[in-house]
Enzyme design. Structure first.
Site, PDB file in Angstrom:
ATOM      1  N   SER A  71     -25.459 -15.346  54.159  1.00 58.07           N
ATOM      2  CA  SER A  71     -24.738 -15.278  55.283  1.00 58.07           C
ATOM      3  C   SER A  71     -25.876 -14.371  55.929  1.00 58.07           C
ATOM      4  O   SER A  71     -26.585 -13.522  55.692  1.00 58.07           O
ATOM      5  CB  SER A  71     -23.440 -14.485  55.365  1.00 58.07           C
ATOM      6  OG  SER A  71     -22.589 -15.329  54.382  1.00 58.07           O
TER       7      SER A  71
HETATM    8  N1  SAH Z   1     -21.649 -14.656  50.154  1.00 61.40           N
HETATM    9  C1  SAH Z   1     -22.710 -15.263  49.997  1.00 61.40           C
HETATM   10  C2  SAH Z   1     -22.790 -16.523  50.830  1.00 61.40           C
HETATM   11  C3  SAH Z   1     -21.791 -17.579  50.779  1.00 61.40           C
HETATM   12  S1  SAH Z   1     -22.156 -19.088  51.227  1.00 61.40           S
HETATM   13  C4  SAH Z   1     -24.074 -14.656  50.149  1.00 61.40           C
HETATM   14  O1  SAH Z   1     -23.770 -13.502  50.370  1.00 61.40           O
HETATM   15  O2  SAH Z   1     -25.116 -15.150  49.570  1.00 61.40           O
HETATM   16  C5  SAH Z   1     -20.606 -19.783  50.537  1.00 61.40           C
HETATM   17  C6  SAH Z   1     -20.550 -19.981  49.097  1.00 61.40           C
HETATM   18  O3  SAH Z   1     -19.372 -20.377  48.942  1.00 61.40           O
HETATM   19  C7  SAH Z   1     -21.447 -21.039  48.770  1.00 61.40           C
HETATM   20  O4  SAH Z   1     -22.242 -20.595  47.516  1.00 61.40           O
HETATM   21  C8  SAH Z   1     -20.624 -22.171  48.212  1.00 61.40           C
HETATM   22  O5  SAH Z   1     -21.123 -22.799  46.976  1.00 61.40           O
HETATM   23  C9  SAH Z   1     -19.295 -21.410  47.989  1.00 61.40           C
HETATM   24  N2  SAH Z   1     -17.991 -22.009  47.640  1.00 61.40           N
HETATM   25  C10 SAH Z   1     -17.484 -22.995  48.534  1.00 61.40           C
HETATM   26  N3  SAH Z   1     -16.208 -23.341  48.028  1.00 61.40           N
HETATM   27  C11 SAH Z   1     -15.832 -22.528  47.075  1.00 61.40           C
HETATM   28  C12 SAH Z   1     -14.906 -22.572  46.226  1.00 61.40           C
HETATM   29  N4  SAH Z   1     -13.751 -23.221  46.494  1.00 61.40           N
HETATM   30  N5  SAH Z   1     -14.969 -21.528  45.405  1.00 61.40           N
HETATM   31  C13 SAH Z   1     -15.914 -20.627  44.982  1.00 61.40           C
HETATM   32  N6  SAH Z   1     -17.067 -20.903  45.882  1.00 61.40           N
HETATM   33  C14 SAH Z   1     -17.130 -21.758  46.735  1.00 61.40           C
END
Ligand code: SAH
Length: 692
Positions: A71
Site C-alpha cells: 500500500s
Molecule cells: N498490507 C500489505 C498490502 C496488502 S495488499 C503491505 O503492506 O504490503 C492486500 C493483500 O491482501 C494481498 O497480498 C492479498 O493477497 C491479500 N488478501 C486478499 N484476500 C485475503 C484474504 N481473504 N485473507 C488474507 N489475505 C488476503
C-alpha cells in the site's frame, strides 16, 4: 562486508524516508506522533523487490507480485492512525502482502497477527520480518475473512483489501472498545474506508473515512475466488490509493478518435531521414538564435540522424555558430579541436567519451556528423568562422582539474603550483566524487568549496593570455575552472535531494551556453542537443510543479521567441541502454507506448515518421487539444522496461514544452563504435588514444 556505496544507499533511504514523513505524511494530515515515528523507522526498501527499490519512498503503491501491491505510505499511516493503537494493544491485520504494514503496526502495538492468503507472499513476509527482527509479528497463511479465532479478541483489526461487506467473524473477534478499519464497497475496485467501533457486546458504531481503492479481499466472507485472475481493467489507477480527495482524478481525457485524425492532418510526413524536406521547418525556425533539439532516449539512431541533418541545414543555410551538447566540456572540447582543425600545443592521453555511457557519443551517427563538420569547416575562410562543438555538462570534475593545471603549467608555472595545492583538497576522491560530497556534508571531511571558488576567480581574472591563440586556451581553462566549482558543489548538494542537484546541473548547462553565446558575439546562434527532459520547458511538466527547472526553461525565460524547441518521440523499436548506472550497454526492446501517453496518440495517427508543428501550427485547435496533460516517455542511458510506467513516464503538456515534435513510430538503436573501428582511426582522431 558493507561497502561504502551500500552504506551510502542506506543513509540515502533514511533521508528519503524522513522527507516522506516530514514533507508529505505530516503535510497531508497525519498527526499521530507514534504513527509518524513508526513510518520513520521501518525500512520500506526492505519490503519491495530489488528492481522497485528506487521508488520506495514515492508516496505510491508498488507491485509486489501475484497482482498484489504494497500500500501507499499515506494509506498505511492513515489506517494506522484510525486504529488508535496503544502500546499494549494486540492487532490483527488481514492481507499481510509484503509485511510492510505489519512492521509499521508492530512498532506501535504490543503484538501483531497478520494473515495472507497467498502462500508465496506469506512465506516471504515471514522471512523478511524475522530477518529484520520483528519478533512481535506472527504471520499466518490462510483466509483472513474468518479472522484468527485462537488469538481473539483483538484491540484493533485492519483489513488491507477491499470487501463487499464487513466479514461477521471480524466483528465478533473485536474486543469491546476495539476498532476495525476496512475498505467496503460493492465494486471490486472502489471502496469506502469504514471504521467500526464495538461500543457494547451488540452495539457497533460505523463511520466513513473516505473513498479508497484496494485490491479485492478474496475469501469465504468476501469476494469469491473465481473472480481472481481477471486482470484489472486496463489503465485503471494503481490499487491501494489514498482517499479520492487527495489523489488525482481518474483520467477521462482518453484519446478521442478525432485527435489522431487531427495529427494526421497537420503532420508533415518524413519519407526518409536523409532526404527529408526541411524547408517548412527552417521557415518555422525563422531567425531564432537558439534551436534546442531534444531526444526521447540517449540510444536511438533516428533521433541522432534527424538531429544531425537539421543541424547541418542550420549551419549551412542559417549560419549557426556552434553546437552545444549534453556532454562534458573537456570531452567535447576534443571534438571541437578536431572539427575546427586546431592542434593542441600538447596532445592529451585521455580519450573523448571513454567513460560510461560511451555509446551516447561514441557512435557511428555522431561520428558521421563530426566528419561532416570537419569537412565543412575546411571551407570556412577564417578560423573565427569555423563552427564549434562544445559540452555543457558537469560530470568531469577531475578531467577539468587536470585541464586547468595543464593550462597553468604552460602559461604560469607559479600559479600552477598554487592551483595544485588548492585542487589537492579534492584529489583523494578522484575515484568517486559522490563519496566526497557525502563526507563533506557530514562534516567528516572538510569542504573544498573555498578552494574551487578561489580557482574560478583566479582563472576568470586572467587577461594576459587572452591574446594568445585567440584566447581559446584561456577560455577553455576558464570554463573548466567554472565546471570544477559547479561540480564540487553538485556533489555536495546531491544529498539534499533530486531537485536541488538537477536544478544546479541544468543551471550550469545554461550558464555554459550563455558564456558561449557571449563569446561568439551578440548575433551568434546555437544548436543544442540534449534529452527532451532538459530541453522541453520544465514548467509544462510534473517536475516543474515540484520545483524543477531545466535549461530549456531558462533559455525560454531569457530569450523568449528567439528559442525554437524541438522534441522527439517514438512508439516502439530498439534502444541502446544499460540496466543500471555503469552497467553494460545492451540493445533493448522498447515497449509499445502507454495508452494514456502522447506517444499513443502519435502512433494512432498511423504515419511512420513526421514533423508536427505545435507553436506555429496552421491548426491551433490541435495545439490546444494536445495541451491537456498526458503521459510522456523518457528513456535515458538506463532503460527498465520492467518498471516502465514508474521509471520512464511523466506527466506533461507537450505544446507547453516544445514548439515542434518529431515522430518516428518505430526506431532502432544507435550504432556504437566497436573496438576495431576505434583502433582503425589514426591518432589524430577524437575518439582515439593519445600517446605522449
Ligand atoms: N498490507 C500489505 C498490502 C496488502 S495488499 C503491505 O503492506 O504490503 C492486500 C493483500 O491482501 C494481498 O497480498 C492479498 O493477497 C491479500 N488478501 C486478499 N484476500 C485475503 C484474504 N481473504 N485473507 C488474507 N489475505 C488476503
Amino acid at each position: 562486508m558493507v561497502s561504502d556505496r551500500e552504506k551510502l544507499a542506506a543513509s540515502d533511504f533514511q533521508r528519503q524516508r524522513e522527507q516522506l514523513v516530514e514533507r508529505e505524511l505530516r503535510m497531508l494530515g497525519i498527526r499521530d506522533e507514534a504513527v509518524l515515528r513508526a513510518m520513520r523507522s521501518v525500512p520500506r526498501e526492505d519490503f519491495v523487490a530489488e528492481e522497485m527499490r528506487e521508488f520506495t519512498y514515492r508516496n505510491a503503491p508498488l507491485e509486489i507480485g501475484l497482482g498484489q501491491t504494497i500500500s501507499q505510505p499515506l494509506i498505511v499511516a492513515h489506517m494506522a492512525e484510525a486504529l488508535e493503537i496503544g502500546p499494549e494493544d494486540r492487532v490483527l491485520e488481514i492481507g499481510a502482502g509484503s509485511g510492510y504494514a505489519a512492521a509499521v503496526l508492530a512498532q506501535i502495538a504490543k503484538e501483531v497477527f497478520t494473515i495472507e492468503r497467498h502462500r508465496e507472499l506469506s512465506d516471504l513476509a515471514t522471512e523478511r520480518l524475522s530477518r529484520l527482527g520483528y519478533a512481535n509479528v506472527h504471520v499466518l497463511w490462510g483466509d483472513g475473512t474468518l479472522g484468527w479465532p485462537d488469538e481473539a479478541p483483538f484491540d484493533a483489526i485492519v483489513v488491507a483489501a477491499g470487501s463487499p461487506r464487513v466479514p461477521p467473524a471480524l466483528l465478533e473477534q473485536l474486543r469491546i472498545g476495539g476498532r476495525l478499519v476496512i475498505p467496503v464497497g460493492q465494486q471490486e475496485d472502489a471502496q469506502q474506508l469504514m471504521r467500526v467501533i464495538r461500543r457494547e457486546e451488540n452495539d457497533y458504531e460505523y463511520e466513513e473515512l473516505g473513498a479508497v481503492r484496494f485490491v479485492p479481499l478474496i475469501g469465504e466472507a468476501a469476494w469469491p475466488a473465481e473472480e481472481e485472475g481477471n486482470p484489472p481493467p486496463a489503465n485503471s489507477p494503481p490499487a491501494n490509493s489514498p482517499p479520492a480527495s487527495s489523489r488525482t482524478a481518474v483520467r477521462t481525457d482518453r484519446p478521442r478518435p478525432s485527435l489522431p485524425d487531427l495529427i494526421r492532418e497537420v503532420a508533415e510526413p518524413i519519407s526518409s531521414i536523409e532526404s527529408a524536406d526541411l524547408e517548412p521547418l527552417l521557415k518555422r525556425i525563422g531567425d531564432a538564435r537558439i534551436v534546442l533539439i531534444g531526444e526521447a532516449s540517449h540510444g536511438t539512431s533516428e533521433f541522432y540522424r534527424i538531429r544531425a541533418i537539421i543541424t547541418q541545414s542550420l549551419i549551412e543555410q542559417r549560419s549557426f555558430d556552434f553546437v552545444a551538447v549534453e556532454a562534458d566540456w573537456p570531452d567535447a572540447y576534443r571534438i571541437h579541436d578536431f572539427v575546427t582543425h586546431r592542434q593542441r600545443a600538447e596532445p592529451h592521453e585521455w580519450e573523448a567519451f571513454s567513460r560510461f555511457p560511451t555509446w551516447m557519443w561514441r557512435n557511428e551517427e555522431v561520428l558521421d556528423f563530426i566528419h561532416w563538420l570537419r569537412e565543412f569547416n575546411l571551407s570556412r575562410p577564417s578560423r573565427e568562422q569555423r563552427v564549434g562543438f562544445y559540452g555543457l555538462d558537469l560530470y568531469s570534475l577531475f578531467t577539468s582539474i587536470h585541464r586547468v593545471l595543464e593550462y597553468l603549467d604552460d602559461v604560469d608555472p607559479q600559479a600552477a603550483a598554487i592551483a595544485r595545492t588548492r585542487y589537492g583538497c579534492l584529489t583523494p576522491w578522484e575515484s568517486d566524487p559522490a563519496i566526497y560530497g557525502q563526507a563533506a556534508l557530514s562534516g567528516r571531511y572538510r569542504s573544498c568549496e573555498e578552494e574551487a571558488v578561489k580557482m574560478l576567480r583566479e582563472l576568470s581574472a586572467r587577461q594576459a593570455e587572452a591574446a594568445m591563440r585567440n584566447g581559446e586556451d584561456l577560455f577553455d581553462a576558464q570554463l573548466n575552472a567554472r565546471l570544477v566549482a559547479d561540480a564540487e558543489q553538485y556533489y555536495r548538494i546531491m544529498y539534499y535531494g533530486a531537485n536541488e542537484s538537477w536544478n544546479h546541473r541544468d543551471t550550469h548547462m545554461y550558464e555554459t551556453l550563455e558564456s558561449l553565446l557571449q563569446r561568439y558575439g551578440p548575433d551568434s546562434k546555437a544548436v543544442v542537443w540534449e534529452h527532451n527532459s532538459h530541453l522541453g520547458n520544465a514548467a509544462a511538466t510534473q517536475f516543474g510543479k515540484y520545483g524543477q527547472i531545466n535549461i530549456g526553461q531558462l533559455c525560454r525565460e531569457a530569450y523568449g521567441s528567439q528559442v525554437y524547441a524541438i522534441g522527439q518521440g517514438t512508439d516502439h523499436g530498439t534502444v541502446a541502454a544499460a540496466s543500471e548506472w555503469e552497467g553494460a550497454m545492451q540493445f533493448k526492446k522498447v515497449r509499445p507506448s502507454h495508452p494514456d501517453s502522447y506517444e499513443r496518440l502519435m502512433h494512432l495517427a498511423e504515419i511512420e515518421a513526421f514533423f508536427l508543428p505545435l507553436s506555429s501550427s496552421s491548426h491551433p485547435q490541435l495545439t490546444s487539444a494536445l495541451a491537456a496533460r498526458r503521459l510522456e516517455r523518457a528513456i535515458g542511458v538506463i532503460y527498465r522496461p520492467e518498471s516502465e510506467r514508474l521509471s520512464h513516464y511523466f506527466d506533461a503538456s507537450l505544446p507547453g514544452q516544445f514548439d515542434e515534435w518529431i515522430w518516428f513510430d518505430e526506431t532502432s538503436a544507435v550504432h556504437p563504435l566497436t573496438t576495431e573501428q576505434l583502433a582503425e582511426h589514426e591518432s589524430s582522431h577524437p575518439f582515439a588514444t593519445f600517446d605522449r
